[in-house]
Design an enzyme around this catalytic site. Structure first.
Site, PDB file in Angstrom:
ATOM      1  N   VAL A  53      42.431  41.029  40.667  1.00 45.55           N
ATOM      2  CA  VAL A  53      41.589  42.225  40.818  1.00 45.55           C
ATOM      3  C   VAL A  53      41.059  42.782  41.982  1.00 45.55           C
ATOM      4  O   VAL A  53      41.005  43.863  42.296  1.00 45.55           O
ATOM      5  CB  VAL A  53      40.277  41.942  39.881  1.00 45.55           C
ATOM      6  CG1 VAL A  53      39.312  42.942  39.679  1.00 45.55           C
ATOM      7  CG2 VAL A  53      40.642  41.651  38.388  1.00 45.55           C
ATOM      8  N   CYS A  54      40.771  41.709  42.800  1.00 46.81           N
ATOM      9  CA  CYS A  54      40.232  42.039  44.299  1.00 46.81           C
ATOM     10  C   CYS A  54      41.117  43.064  44.989  1.00 46.81           C
ATOM     11  O   CYS A  54      40.248  44.052  45.716  1.00 46.81           O
ATOM     12  CB  CYS A  54      40.140  40.766  45.151  1.00 46.81           C
ATOM     13  SG  CYS A  54      39.011  39.446  44.180  1.00 46.81           S
ATOM     14  N   PRO A  55      42.290  42.918  45.189  1.00 50.25           N
ATOM     15  CA  PRO A  55      43.109  43.845  45.992  1.00 50.25           C
ATOM     16  C   PRO A  55      42.933  45.245  45.307  1.00 50.25           C
ATOM     17  O   PRO A  55      43.161  46.377  45.946  1.00 50.25           O
ATOM     18  CB  PRO A  55      44.547  43.328  45.895  1.00 50.25           C
ATOM     19  CG  PRO A  55      44.647  42.541  45.017  1.00 50.25           C
ATOM     20  CD  PRO A  55      43.374  41.886  44.729  1.00 50.25           C
TER      21      PRO A  55
END
Length: 181
Positions: A53-55
């Site tokens: 999810v972070c990128p």
């Protein structure tokens, strides 16, 4: 958790600012947040590098970089990973290679702890976003659970509202009327 109206905590951290050999790292301090140029700061945190999810969030903030700049706001991304892990991730993830903002490394986890966003079990940062005014005062905080990405358009909408210094009704967007009291 630090909240609205409080001074953003003092810090001094390494950050990845470039992929260019010899110019990858800089030290960023809380002095960077207070300025006489009337520039706001949006600092957003993610749990871990090399995740899923972070990128998507980091790439969306990067795509919106010009919109933040047009609003006299600087972006800082942060996690508890090291600056070396940040650099490796930038080098290995196509969506992160051309970031226009620093990736802060809170390796000691002290800033995440001071902010109150350190997840108690894994000791990683929650998905937190702070909008800080030019005097270093927190004006907005949003924290998501680890598995839910944030909405960058909402961050921009709130920044717009805060910068009007007026009353903004529900679902208000830049260009709409504010409330005259």
């Amino acid at each position: 958790m630090i909240t609205i109206g409080q001074k953003f905590p003092a810090f001094e951290k390494k950050a990845v600012v470039s992929r260019e050999k010899g110019k990858e790292f800089e030290t960023i301090t809380s002095d960077y947040l207070t300025n006489e140029d009337n520039v706001w700061t949006v600092m957003f945190w993610w749990p871990k590098d090399f995740t899923f999810v972070c990128p998507t969030e980091i790439a969306e903030f990067n795509k919106s970089y010009g919109e933040f700049r047009d609003r006299d706001a600087r972006l800082i991304g942060a996690s508890t990973d090291t600056e070396f892990v940040h650099l490796a991730w930038r080098n290995n993830h196509e969506d992160l290679q051309d970031l226009k903002f620093p990736m802060l490394a809170d390796t000691s986890k002290s800033l995440a702890e001071d902010l109150g966003i350190l997840e108690p079990t894994e000791k990683i940062a929650y998905r937190a976003t702070f909008i800080v005014d030019p005097q270093g005062i927190v004006r907005w905080v949003s924290v998501n659970d680890l598995n839910v990405g944030r909405n960058v358009k909402e961050v921009l909408r709130v920044l717009d509202g805060l910068q009007t210094d007026e009353l903004c009704p529900c679902n208000w967007e830049k260009g709409q009327e504010t409330i005259k009291a």
